[in-house]
Design a protein around this motif. Structure first.
Motif, PDB file in Angstrom:
ATOM      1  N   GLN A  61      -6.506  -5.154  -0.769  1.00 26.75           N
ATOM      2  CA  GLN A  61      -5.500  -4.744  -1.994  1.00 26.75           C
ATOM      3  C   GLN A  61      -5.666  -5.272  -3.361  1.00 26.75           C
ATOM      4  N   SER A  64       0.126  -3.099  -6.604  1.00 22.16           N
ATOM      5  CA  SER A  64       0.913  -1.791  -6.923  1.00 22.16           C
ATOM      6  C   SER A  64       1.604  -1.758  -8.278  1.00 22.16           C
ATOM      7  N   ASN A 273       5.553  -0.041   2.550  1.00 18.69           N
ATOM      8  CA  ASN A 273       4.777   1.173   3.067  1.00 18.69           C
ATOM      9  C   ASN A 273       5.273   2.443   2.650  1.00 18.69           C
ATOM     10  N   TYR A 282       6.186   4.051  -6.678  1.00 19.11           N
ATOM     11  CA  TYR A 282       5.070   3.502  -6.049  1.00 19.11           C
ATOM     12  C   TYR A 282       5.483   2.566  -4.903  1.00 19.11           C
ATOM     13  N   GLN A 286      -0.336  -1.230  -1.849  1.00 23.85           N
ATOM     14  CA  GLN A 286      -1.312  -0.249  -2.354  1.00 23.85           C
ATOM     15  C   GLN A 286      -2.580  -0.760  -1.882  1.00 23.85           C
ATOM     16  N   ARG A 326      -1.829   5.698   0.472  1.00 19.99           N
ATOM     17  CA  ARG A 326      -1.171   4.852   0.500  1.00 19.99           C
ATOM     18  C   ARG A 326      -0.845   4.245   1.982  1.00 19.99           C
TER      19      ARG A 326
END
Lengths: 468, 1019
Positions: A61, A64, A273, A282, A286, A326
């Protein structure tokens, strides 16, 4: 004239407690609750907070667009500092759980009740203490080894030095060894408690991390052949859904519940999530970029359990397209409407049987090279994912790489990736991070997290990790 | 030529005596002059004087004596008695002080009376009237909501963690206002104000006790100042029936400038292009969108306000009574909000025989508040107001469908709800029933020895009802009413206090020169509260709302709570005055509180006050034509604070939950380490003051300077986190407050037809944290998850300091080329905010954050003017604050572009290729919310709080109607504000009474302006 002695009837005080079996049970329930609740309403250890270090801090990751918290963004870009609030919160939550375990371990033996239950409760406390110290020693290295509750509010009396890593490991091994005497399984309303199988499995991971391969092999042997009945679910999705929780693959899971109303737990990981059917919104977590998604073959059943690119909206009867992939692993499809993921009842699998199998493959490879047993272990996991067996005849090093790749694909968002990267040692961790343009600042210092600045500020006996 | 001696011609002799008109006691040193001559004498030590003069009787004498009215008397024969009437100047007024009254001339402490003109202004709650009324009291409304709470500080805040509000003494009954007693937890949104239960029109006078000499008699609860409230009583001699009323209308004072629909669509396009995505709106689509929905206006309305008050009062030589009833109703300017109060009062006192006097004051009220709901945010104890969320609703979304029903298909909402429908349909109601009553008996054991026994009780019963319907987006359990399929909660809390006070007062004058007043007493007080909240969700329909939880499908775990605490006190005070010239007051109180550690329950709080009426000295007499009063005061003393919750010193265990196989279990574990040494916060205060009157009190002047140091702070001290405890409650650290206060009152014009009075108050306070205990230099108060704390608690800074980055506009292409430091952890580009590398280490890290100002004002002031011409009166009241900063949290939020929420109109000047000189960072999909100087704004303001014009109808007109008084008036409230603050109102305080988080604006209920018309009628 009023009495000035306080005689509260709305709170329990220490002098009234630790007298009965029920008190002992409650004292241990309080330890478990530190795994799925935060007193201040923050994200919990096994509901996103640990993942911010092991997921956001890894190559899985970055951040986000919805992460307005710079501390979260900094973890995703290898630019965090010792004052990082998320690092501090993880530290605090782990020690909070340990504190409650210490209280139980110190107080329960003095309570007079059924000796079997009494011993079991103390061992459960030791299991969680061992588990939490295991995270601490891997995240921070040397750390304060606290085994008793403070007796006064005097700050000076509470100051201590960091204990060497080895003495913390000694405590972890001792606690987990005690916990291997726990029952093999529970029934009814006790399902979900720590078992001897869980203690062996975590102990295996401790030895694996310490590269004590043969000790790890012994523990794994016990888990696999000790009559526990662990096995993989046929369907990868079942490892993460409410209906199949505490199933055959789950060795130890942090429990979340959805009773719609009565004291729901809050599963931040599920919210991160999926938050909305609006593709413009968002979620909190992410994937780093499309390369993570592309690691999976299209027929790998893990791909569409781990990610979503479109989602069915039962309210409109239509699929909503989200574009880039995602995370989906912790979406609780049992909740209708599918918009209230904070009451998700998905458990967090701290250790499941697939992990045991992949550890088995790794350990056997380290001991004797890629033996048939090692292949058999990794291929069990691959078979469940509906992908072909691992190429035969790999070298020991290639086999090792294959196991780590399999681990990465299997355990996205399950609190493993950063630990796997860091335990390989050398430059492995920061080389992996540097592949992302936003993480090019990663360096050797990142192989351990910094001790929270606020802890050092109030306690001059604590030293900082190298490089910070 | 022989010299001759001119023998004076003696035409008359005159002897006389000057006496006090009331007591007939001789006045020594009075000046007596034959008018129009220089012939003047002083009265001797028996009050006698003697003239031997060439003037023939009769002639006119002038008699002057400090503190008395100048008198002219025609002398016709000898001997003559001149009886002087005491001046009703401030020095001779009697003021209410703790446990008694005192001649103002003998006061040693700093005591200020609230201007009666301000007290008669229309207001929902009396605390709204205190702002700017006397120097040194600072009142900040938390919002413009009817019945909203206010933060009140006397001479700055002493404490960091607990209890900074003043103590209230209403007709002798002591109240520490705790708004927790009226907030059960069943409702949400901003808190309810317990003080709004008191009817402001019942109040006759308010005195603010500020220094230790005045407040130490309240001991452990006097550190934050004392507000002494006396309610109206009947007048002896006649019965009166009075009716007063006002009606009016309020409207929003200011709306925020937000983007219109087409402006917002352009912003979305810019956000999209920042990530290389396609444009969402075509140019034609943008043009077609037009202005779109103005959500603010959709939720706002004009709010009528009315007040009616009827009272009957009177008395004879043995008793006095007052019976009054009040009805107040204010509709909020946001739909479905408002505040209503019914109240009644009976005050009665009677003398039984010569020695016994009994009296009682009983007040009862019921108030109902309809609040705006607040949205739970990040499950932390932080609720953003629904109005702040409304501001962020996209302007392209309509309110209604074509058929008039609510539009619920917004693509920007994850659930099909409509915010205006949410406002109108959500029930969020608080009922408070309060009875405040006390009774006392005074018995004169000897002529000057009085025993007073008082018993009183304050009962507050609060019920809160909440319902979020199954179609609403307002909070419902852990999500919304929509997701919970209807969510209902009911909560109640019963809080009660009882007090018993016993005092013995000896008030004696020795040979009319030595005045001694000695007070000794014992008081005891007990408080308790019990509360319960029940809630449920999943209702098959929305018909029964909160009224019947049995219809629900799912119960939510109910909660209950209870607390008890006690305070026992001994108190003593001696006041001595020599001839009202030299005064000394000594007081001592010792308090024992159940809430503190068992080793430190008792605290001792002494004070010493001195004052000198220099104006009464003989050497001052030549100047007395100009300076008629001059008094110097000095005091020192200790007061305390113990406003921690009950059980704070005990080893407490708390519950938590876990699930085994879906079954809920309760865990119990320690959460608080015992601290048997927990003790008082101690405030040591020094005060010097000066009172002066000029030209027979045409101009009066009061000045005070003070220094306060509070030590042994009750502080939640950061504890090593590895202990398992984040903080412990300890007595460490210290805070100082120092300041000056000034008030000036002037009769500018004092004609028979025309008068003009001006009162001005000014106060400056400086607050500084001296220490936070060993090894701790700073800590950050908790911020909502995902936000950085905008405030810091740091040694050397004031409490409530803002902490963040300096910015220097936006990053230019040249900056990027040069490689100026970027904010670590963020990929910054041209057009993004440019942070200043304060410490010059080449990187922007948290080490570059620094002090950005404080929420505490540099000074505050109030200015009131009253002009009267014949029956007309005109008054206007300005009030202001200078130098306080506000963290405009809402503006920060509104400047973060998203793809779904509306934003501030300031984004029209955003950086873009077409607008390279834009002032606001460019639109991006990855904005960073940092605390910067851009959002720490100057909160200085001046407000014209009230402008009022009245007319008293002449008596000869109304006499035939048997009316003794009739006054009509019109008032404008808040019609003019000067401020550079860009938010809705500079009087804002989202976190209310939390001292470490003052001056944060996270979108409060908007403030109002209004016009009222009223009349007062007395028969």
């Amino acid at each position: 004239c009023n009495k000035l002695e306080e005689d509260p009837n709305s709170i329990v005080t220490a002098s009234q407690f630790y007298k009965t079996q029920s008190d002992a049970v409650s004292a241990v329930s309080a330890i478990y609750s530190t795994l799925n609740t935060d007193a201040a309403g923050d994200f919990v250890i096994y509901g996103r907070n640990l993942n911010l270090l092991t997921g956001n801090g890894s190559d899985d990751q970055i951040f986000s667009p919805s992460n307005t918290n710079t501390d979260v963004r900094a973890l995703g870009t290898a630019t965090y500092v010792p004052a990082n609030d998320r690092i501090k919160k993880n530290w605090q939550q782990h020690y909070f759980g340990i504190s409650r375990a210490n209280v139980a371990i110190d107080n329960i033996p003095g309570i007079d009740f059924d000796t079997t239950t009494r011993a079991r409760l103390v061992r459960e406390a030791k299991f969680i203490r061992g588990l939490l110290y295991f995270n601490i020693v891997r995240l921070w290295g040397d750390a304060p080894l606290v085994l008793h509750d403070p007796t006064s509010t005097n700050v000076d009396a509470q100051k201590m030095k960091r204990s060497p890593k080895d003495s913390i490991y000694a405590q972890i091994i001792s606690d987990l060894n005690d916990a291997t005497l726990l029952p093999k399984a529970y029934t009814g309303a006790d399902v979900g408690r720590a078992t001897s199988g869980a203690a062996h499995a975590i102990l295996a991971k401790v030895y694996l991390t310490r590269r004590e391969w043969s000790k790890a092999a012994t523990e794994l042997q016990t888990v696999i052949n000790g009559g526990y009945g662990y096995a993989l679910f046929d369907n990868f999705l079942d490892a993460f859904q409410q209906a199949s929780k505490n199933g055959k693959e789950h060795i130890f899971s942090v429990q979340f519940g959805t009773n719609l109303g009565a004291k729901n737990s809050t599963n931040s990981l599920s919210v991160c999530n999926f938050g909305s059917f609006n593709p413009a919104v968002y979620p909190g977590d992410q994937p780093a970029d499309s390369s993570l998604y592309q690691l999976f073959a299209s027929f790998d059943t893990r791909r569409d359990v781990t990610f979503f690119t479109q989602l069915y909206n039962s309210a409109t009867g239509k699929y909503v397209q989200f574009g880039a992939a995602r995370f989906a692993k912790f979406i609780d499809y049992a909740i209708s409407p599918l918009t209230n993921q904070n009451i998700s009842g998905i458990n967090f699998p701290v250790i499941r049987y697939a992990d045991v199998l992949l550890m088995q493959a790794e350990v056997l490879n380290e001991l004797n090279g890629p033996t048939a047993g090692a292949y058999a272990a990794i291929n069990q996991v691959r078979a469940r994912a509906k992908i072909s067996n691992l190429t035969a005849g790999l070298s020991q090093a290639d086999f090792r790489d294959s196991v780590f790749l399999e681990r990465r694909k299997e355990f996205i968002q399950e609190g493993n990736r950063w630990f796997d990267l860091s335990r390989r040692g050398g430059t492995y961790l920061y080389d992996a991070l540097k592949k992302y343009p936003l993480k090019t600042g990663a360096a050797v210092k990142d192989t351990l997290y910094p001790i929270p600045q606020s802890e050092i500020d109030i306690n001059n006996q604590l030293t900082q990790n190298p490089g910070w | 030529y022989a010299q001759t001696v001119n023998e004076p011609v003696i035409n008359s002799t005159l002897t006389g005596i000057v006496v006090d008109s009331k007591s007939q006691t001789p006045l020594i040193g009075a000046l007596v002059r034959i008018k129009g001559t220089t012939n003047q004498v002083l009265s001797d030590n028996k009050g006698k004087f003697f003239f031997k003069t060439g003037q023939k009787l009769p002639y006119v004498l002038e008699a002057v004596y400090i503190g008395y009215k100048k008198q002219e008397i025609e002398a016709t024969s000898s001997p003559l008695t001149i009886s002087l009437v005491e001046n009703e100047s401030q020095l001779n007024e009697v003021v209410v002080v703790g446990y008694g009254t005192q001649r103002k001339s003998d006061l040693t402490g700093a005591v200020a009376s609230v201007n009666k003109g301000l007290l008669s202004q229309p207001a929902a709650s009396f605390d709204n009237l205190l702002q700017g009324s006397v120097p040194g009291i600072n009142v900040t409304q938390s919002s413009g909501a009817p019945g909203a709470t206010a933060t009140i500080r006397v001479r700055g805040g002493n404490s960091i963690s607990f209890g900074n509000a003043p103590l209230y003494v209403i007709d002798g009954f002591i109240i520490y206002n705790n708004n927790d007693n009226v907030n059960t937890g069943a409702s949400n949104g901003v808190g309810v104000n317990a003080l709004s239960t008191i009817n402001p029109s019942d109040i006759e006078s308010i005195e603010i006790l500020k220094d230790a000499s005045a407040t130490a008699i309240y001991g452990s609860r006097g550190a934050n100042g004392v507000v002494v409230i006396t309610t109206k009583r009947g007048k002896r001699g006649r019965d009166e029936i009075s009716y007063s009323t006002y009606v009016g209308q309020q409207q929003v004072r200011k709306k925020l400038n937000l983007l219109t629909a087409s402006q917002w669509a352009s912003l979305i396009n810019d956000v999209n292009s920042s990530t290389g995505s396609a444009k969402t709106y075509s140019d034609a689509a943008i043009a077609a969108l037009g202005a779109g929905t103005d959500w603010q206006s959709a939720a706002l309305r004009k709010g009528p306000i009315q007040n009616h008050e009827l009272s009957v009062s009177g008395g004879d030589d043995k008793s006095r009574y007052l019976i009054s009833g009040n009805y107040f109703n204010q509709d909020g300017i946001v739909v479905n909000t408002g505040f209503k109060r019914y109240s009644g009062r009976i005050n009665y006192e009677r003398n039984i025989g010569d020695k016994l006097k009994v009296s009682t004051n009983i007040f009862g009220s019921q108030s109902v508040e309809n609040k705006l709901f607040g949205n739970n945010y990040n499950s932390i104890n932080f609720q953003s107001t629904a109005f702040a969320n409304l501001l962020q609703v996209s302007p392209v979304v309509p309110v209604y469908n074509a058929d008039g029903s609510y539009y619920t298909a917004s693509p920007y909402s994850s659930i099909p709800t409509n915010p205006i429908q949410d406002f109108k349909s959500t029930i969020n109601r608080t009922y408070i029933r309060r009875i405040l009553g006390n009774a006392s008996a005074e018995y004169k054991i000897l002529k000057d020895l009085t025993l007073k026994v008082t018993g009183g009780t304050d009962l507050i019963n609060t019920k809160q009802n909440y319902y979020s319907p199954s179609y609403a987006g307002s909070p419902g359990g852990s999500s919304t009413g929509y997701s919970s399929q209807g969510f209902a909660a009911v909560g109640s809390i019963a809080a009660s206090t009882w007090i018993n006070e016993n005092t013995l007062t000896w008030d004696h004058a020795f040979s009319n020169k030595h005045f001694l007043n000695v007070l000794a007493g014992y008081t005891t007080q007990h408080q308790e509260d019990q509360s319960a909240v029940a809630s449920a969700q999943k209702f098959p329909n929305d018909l029964t709302t909160f009224n019947n939880l049995n219809y629900a499908g799912t119960a939510v775990l109910s909660t209950s709570d209870a607390h008890e605490s006690s305070l026992n006190s001994y108190l003593a005070r001696a006041s001595y005055s020599y001839n009202h010239k030299y005064n000394v007051t000594i007081s001592l109180r010792s308090d024992g509180s159940s809430k503190l550690g068992k080793n430190n329950r008792w605290g001792y709080f002494p004070s010493l006050g001195l004052s000198w009426n220099a104006g009464r000295e003989s050497f001052f007499r030549p100047a007395s034509q100009v300076v008629n009063d001059l008094k110097l005061r000095a005091s020192a003393g200790r007061t305390g604070n113990s406003e921690v919750p009950p059980y704070s010193s005990l080893a407490a265990l708390s519950p938590s939950n876990y699930y085994f196989n879906g079954t809920l279990v309760t865990g119990i574990a320690p959460t608080q380490i015992a601290n048997p040494d927990l003790k008082w916060e101690t405030t040591t205060q020094y005060n010097v003051g000066l009172d002066a009157g000029f030209w027979n009190n045409r101009l009066t002047f009061t000045f005070d300077a003070y220094y306060k140091k509070t030590s042994d702070l009750l502080l939640n001290v950061p504890f090593p986190l590895y202990s398992g405890y984040a903080s412990v409650l300890e007595n460490v650290g210290s805070v100082e407050n120092k300041g000056i206060e000034l008030s000036i009152s002037s009769d500018n014009i004092k004609g028979s037809d025309f008068t003009w009075k001006t009162t001005a108050v000014f106060a400056a306070n400086r607050n500084k944290i001296l220490s936070l205990g060993q090894g701790t230099d700073y800590y950050y108060p908790l911020a909502p998850t995902g936000y950085v704390s905008p405030v810091i608690v740091k040694v050397g800074l004031p409490v409530g300091s803002f902490w963040g980055y300096n910015t220097a506009g936006l990053l230019t292409a040249a900056d990027v080329a040069k490689g100026v430091p970027y904010l670590t952890g963020v990929s910054q580009q041209e057009g993004d905010t440019k942070y200043v590398d304060t410490n010059g280490d080449g990187a922007i890290t948290t080490a570059d954050k620094h002090y950005l100002g404080s929420a505490q004002p540099k000074f505050t002031f109030g200015l009131s003017n009253t002009l009267a011409y014949k029956g007309f009166d005109l008054s206007f009241f300005f009030q202001g604050s200078y130098g306080n900063k506000i963290f405009n949290f809402l503006q920060q939020k509104l400047e973060i572009p998203t793809l779904s929420l509306n934003a501030s109109a300031t984004l029209l000047d955003r950086y873009s290729a077409g607008n390279p000189n834009g002032k606001v960072a460019k639109a991006t999909n990855a904005p960073v919310a940092q605390v910067t100087d851009r959002y720490v704004e100057d909160g200085s303001y001046v407000k014209l709080k009230t402008l009022s014009l009245g007319y008293a109808v002449p008596r000869d007109v109304i006499r035939q109607l048997h009316i003794s008084q009739l006054r009509v008036y019109v008032t404008a409230q808040n019609i003019w504000t000067w401020t550079s603050y860009t938010g809705l109102d500079p009087e804002v305080n989202f976190f209310d009474s939390d001292n470490t988080k003052q001056g944060i604006d996270y979108g409060a209920y908007p403030s109002t302006k209004g016009f009222l018309a009223g009349l007062n009628l007395t028969f």
